[in-house]
Design a protein around this motif. Structure first.
Motif, PDB file in Angstrom:
ATOM      1  N   PRO A  63      68.681  32.615  91.499  1.00 50.62           N
ATOM      2  CA  PRO A  63      67.649  32.456  92.515  1.00 50.62           C
ATOM      3  C   PRO A  63      66.694  31.328  92.158  1.00 50.62           C
ATOM      4  O   PRO A  63      66.313  31.156  91.016  1.00 50.62           O
ATOM      5  CB  PRO A  63      66.931  33.806  92.511  1.00 50.62           C
ATOM      6  CG  PRO A  63      67.294  34.448  91.234  1.00 50.62           C
ATOM      7  CD  PRO A  63      68.608  33.870  90.808  1.00 50.62           C
ATOM      8  N   THR A  64      66.348  30.552  93.170  1.00 48.60           N
ATOM      9  CA  THR A  64      65.423  29.447  92.964  1.00 48.60           C
ATOM     10  C   THR A  64      64.203  29.675  93.837  1.00 48.60           C
ATOM     11  O   THR A  64      64.278  30.299  94.885  1.00 48.60           O
ATOM     12  CB  THR A  64      66.063  28.094  93.333  1.00 48.60           C
ATOM     13  OG1 THR A  64      66.458  28.141  94.704  1.00 48.60           O
ATOM     14  CG2 THR A  64      67.258  27.793  92.452  1.00 48.60           C
ATOM     15  N   VAL A  65      63.079  29.166  93.385  1.00 46.07           N
ATOM     16  CA  VAL A  65      61.850  29.271  94.154  1.00 46.07           C
ATOM     17  C   VAL A  65      61.561  27.889  94.722  1.00 46.07           C
ATOM     18  O   VAL A  65      61.362  26.938  93.981  1.00 46.07           O
ATOM     19  CB  VAL A  65      60.692  29.750  93.259  1.00 46.07           C
ATOM     20  CG1 VAL A  65      59.405  29.796  94.041  1.00 46.07           C
ATOM     21  CG2 VAL A  65      61.021  31.089  92.644  1.00 46.07           C
ATOM     22  N   ALA A  66      61.589  27.786  96.027  1.00 47.99           N
ATOM     23  CA  ALA A  66      61.356  26.502  96.691  1.00 47.99           C
ATOM     24  C   ALA A  66      59.891  26.425  97.112  1.00 47.99           C
ATOM     25  O   ALA A  66      59.308  27.404  97.562  1.00 47.99           O
ATOM     26  CB  ALA A  66      62.259  26.362  97.898  1.00 47.99           C
ATOM     27  N   GLU A  67      59.321  25.272  96.956  1.00 45.33           N
ATOM     28  CA  GLU A  67      57.953  25.029  97.392  1.00 45.33           C
ATOM     29  C   GLU A  67      57.966  24.661  98.872  1.00 45.33           C
ATOM     30  O   GLU A  67      58.913  24.059  99.362  1.00 45.33           O
ATOM     31  CB  GLU A  67      57.347  23.866  96.596  1.00 45.33           C
ATOM     32  CG  GLU A  67      57.132  24.169  95.145  1.00 45.33           C
ATOM     33  CD  GLU A  67      55.939  25.085  94.902  1.00 45.33           C
ATOM     34  OE1 GLU A  67      54.960  25.012  95.661  1.00 45.33           O
ATOM     35  OE2 GLU A  67      56.008  25.882  93.957  1.00 45.33           O
ATOM     36  N   VAL A  68      56.912  25.036  99.570  1.00 43.35           N
ATOM     37  CA  VAL A  68      56.739  24.647 100.967  1.00 43.35           C
ATOM     38  C   VAL A  68      55.428  23.878 101.049  1.00 43.35           C
ATOM     39  O   VAL A  68      54.422  24.288 100.475  1.00 43.35           O
ATOM     40  CB  VAL A  68      56.696  25.880 101.890  1.00 43.35           C
ATOM     41  CG1 VAL A  68      56.397  25.468 103.322  1.00 43.35           C
ATOM     42  CG2 VAL A  68      58.008  26.643 101.823  1.00 43.35           C
ATOM     43  N   TYR A  69      55.461  22.767 101.756  1.00 46.47           N
ATOM     44  CA  TYR A  69      54.296  21.898 101.870  1.00 46.47           C
ATOM     45  C   TYR A  69      53.872  21.771 103.332  1.00 46.47           C
ATOM     46  O   TYR A  69      54.712  21.668 104.221  1.00 46.47           O
ATOM     47  CB  TYR A  69      54.601  20.511 101.296  1.00 46.47           C
ATOM     48  CG  TYR A  69      54.974  20.575  99.837  1.00 46.47           C
ATOM     49  CD1 TYR A  69      53.984  20.567  98.859  1.00 46.47           C
ATOM     50  CD2 TYR A  69      56.306  20.674  99.445  1.00 46.47           C
ATOM     51  CE1 TYR A  69      54.319  20.654  97.515  1.00 46.47           C
ATOM     52  CE2 TYR A  69      56.636  20.755  98.105  1.00 46.47           C
ATOM     53  CZ  TYR A  69      55.642  20.740  97.141  1.00 46.47           C
ATOM     54  OH  TYR A  69      55.966  20.826  95.821  1.00 46.47           O
ATOM     55  N   ARG A  70      52.555  21.774 103.549  1.00 46.06           N
ATOM     56  CA  ARG A  70      51.969  21.666 104.887  1.00 46.06           C
ATOM     57  C   ARG A  70      51.248  20.330 104.970  1.00 46.06           C
ATOM     58  O   ARG A  70      50.486  19.967 104.077  1.00 46.06           O
ATOM     59  CB  ARG A  70      50.986  22.807 105.101  1.00 46.06           C
ATOM     60  CG  ARG A  70      50.281  22.797 106.428  1.00 46.06           C
ATOM     61  CD  ARG A  70      49.324  23.999 106.503  1.00 46.06           C
ATOM     62  NE  ARG A  70      48.672  24.063 107.770  1.00 46.06           N
ATOM     63  CZ  ARG A  70      47.468  23.539 108.031  1.00 46.06           C
ATOM     64  NH1 ARG A  70      46.809  22.909 107.097  1.00 46.06           N
ATOM     65  NH2 ARG A  70      46.936  23.654 109.230  1.00 46.06           N
ATOM     66  N   ASN A  71      51.471  19.624 106.078  1.00 47.01           N
ATOM     67  CA  ASN A  71      50.849  18.328 106.268  1.00 47.01           C
ATOM     68  C   ASN A  71      50.302  18.244 107.693  1.00 47.01           C
ATOM     69  O   ASN A  71      50.955  18.673 108.638  1.00 47.01           O
ATOM     70  CB  ASN A  71      51.862  17.201 106.025  1.00 47.01           C
ATOM     71  CG  ASN A  71      51.198  15.848 105.958  1.00 47.01           C
ATOM     72  OD1 ASN A  71      49.989  15.751 105.852  1.00 47.01           O
ATOM     73  ND2 ASN A  71      52.002  14.808 106.023  1.00 47.01           N
ATOM     74  N   VAL A  72      49.080  17.708 107.835  1.00 44.82           N
ATOM     75  CA  VAL A  72      48.470  17.507 109.150  1.00 44.82           C
ATOM     76  C   VAL A  72      48.309  16.003 109.332  1.00 44.82           C
ATOM     77  O   VAL A  72      47.656  15.335 108.518  1.00 44.82           O
ATOM     78  CB  VAL A  72      47.096  18.211 109.240  1.00 44.82           C
ATOM     79  CG1 VAL A  72      46.477  18.000 110.614  1.00 44.82           C
ATOM     80  CG2 VAL A  72      47.227  19.691 108.923  1.00 44.82           C
ATOM     81  N   ASP A  73      48.912  15.453 110.412  1.00 44.44           N
ATOM     82  CA  ASP A  73      48.824  14.004 110.629  1.00 44.44           C
ATOM     83  C   ASP A  73      47.514  13.636 111.341  1.00 44.44           C
ATOM     84  O   ASP A  73      46.692  14.503 111.642  1.00 44.44           O
ATOM     85  CB  ASP A  73      50.054  13.479 111.380  1.00 44.44           C
ATOM     86  CG  ASP A  73      50.155  13.966 112.820  1.00 44.44           C
ATOM     87  OD1 ASP A  73      49.162  14.490 113.352  1.00 44.44           O
ATOM     88  OD2 ASP A  73      51.245  13.812 113.415  1.00 44.44           O
ATOM     89  N   ALA A  74      47.321  12.353 111.630  1.00 41.73           N
ATOM     90  CA  ALA A  74      46.083  11.854 112.233  1.00 41.73           C
ATOM     91  C   ALA A  74      45.819  12.459 113.615  1.00 41.73           C
ATOM     92  O   ALA A  74      44.673  12.546 114.052  1.00 41.73           O
ATOM     93  CB  ALA A  74      46.143  10.336 112.334  1.00 41.73           C
ATOM     94  N   ASN A  75      46.876  12.889 114.311  1.00 37.98           N
ATOM     95  CA  ASN A  75      46.734  13.488 115.644  1.00 37.98           C
ATOM     96  C   ASN A  75      46.558  14.997 115.596  1.00 37.98           C
ATOM     97  O   ASN A  75      46.511  15.652 116.628  1.00 37.98           O
ATOM     98  CB  ASN A  75      47.947  13.143 116.510  1.00 37.98           C
ATOM     99  CG  ASN A  75      48.059  11.659 116.750  1.00 37.98           C
ATOM    100  OD1 ASN A  75      47.049  10.978 116.912  1.00 37.98           O
ATOM    101  ND2 ASN A  75      49.272  11.142 116.753  1.00 37.98           N
ATOM    102  N   GLY A  76      46.516  15.563 114.398  1.00 38.28           N
ATOM    103  CA  GLY A  76      46.349  17.009 114.256  1.00 38.28           C
ATOM    104  C   GLY A  76      47.640  17.799 114.312  1.00 38.28           C
ATOM    105  O   GLY A  76      47.607  19.018 114.344  1.00 38.28           O
ATOM    106  N   ASN A  77      48.790  17.120 114.343  1.00 42.45           N
ATOM    107  CA  ASN A  77      50.077  17.814 114.357  1.00 42.45           C
ATOM    108  C   ASN A  77      50.371  18.364 112.959  1.00 42.45           C
ATOM    109  O   ASN A  77      50.237  17.650 111.964  1.00 42.45           O
ATOM    110  CB  ASN A  77      51.197  16.864 114.782  1.00 42.45           C
ATOM    111  CG  ASN A  77      50.992  16.359 116.192  1.00 42.45           C
ATOM    112  OD1 ASN A  77      50.653  17.128 117.086  1.00 42.45           O
ATOM    113  ND2 ASN A  77      51.183  15.073 116.393  1.00 42.45           N
TER     114      ASN A  77
END
Length: 174
Positions: free
Chosen positions: A18-32
């Motif tokens: 089993p591997t633990v994957a990281e999840v990343y959150r990004n907000v662009d200039a338009n708020g997406n």
């Protein structure tokens, strides 16, 4: 089997575990908002909680009804009671996110191989051996819940009394 082959197989199993994957959150200039498994400029790591699983009875166990009934009766007779410590019956509470932490208990405590199973409005929502089940995003309104004790085959051996509770959540319109 040759020792070299055994060592190779063991190494392969360790590498594919089993591997633990990281999840990343990004907000662009338009708020997406976007989520990714790869970090990018300005992204932040997101904690991902474990997935809730429920063990269902095996088909061959369900087919042997007379034998199953006797086993359930024997296993269930070990327990005097099972029920909720939280929430209480007819309780109403506020939960902005709709997250509920169910606390369950039995007398005596769980036997080896048994789990508590919580159902919400007739549907299983989680199993635990610790006595605590978290359910996310429960809709506002009144709900019914039950706690069962299930054996290692996923068969319910003891059921507690049903409770009813009401969740108050802020309205999207307000």
């Amino acid at each position: 089997m040759k020792p070299r082959t055994g060592l190779f197989a063991a190494a392969l199993i360790l590498l594919t575990g089993p591997t633990v994957a990281e999840v990343y959150r990004n907000v662009d200039a338009n708020g997406n908002v976007t989520f990714s498994d790869e970090p990018s400029k300005g992204s932040e790591a997101v904690e991902v909680k474990p997935v809730t699983t429920v063990t269902l009875p095996k088909p061959q166990n369900v087919r042997e009804t007379d034998k199953l009934r006797e086993e359930v009766k024997r296993e269930g007779s070990v327990y005097e009671s099972v029920g909720f410590a939280y929430p209480e019956n007819n309780q109403a509470f506020h939960s902005g996110s709709g997250d509920i932490q169910f606390e369950v208990q039995s007398t005596p405590g769980l036997q080896s191989g048994h789990k508590y199973e919580v159902t919400l409005d007739g549907q299983p929502v989680g199993q635990t051996t610790s006595g605590s089940v978290s359910v996310r995003n429960v809709f506002r309104g009144t709900h019914d819940a039950r706690v069962h004790i299930v054996d290692e085959n996923g068969v319910q051996v003891k059921t507690g009394p049903a409770i009813s509770f009401t969740v108050h959540r802020p309205s999207v319109a307000n």
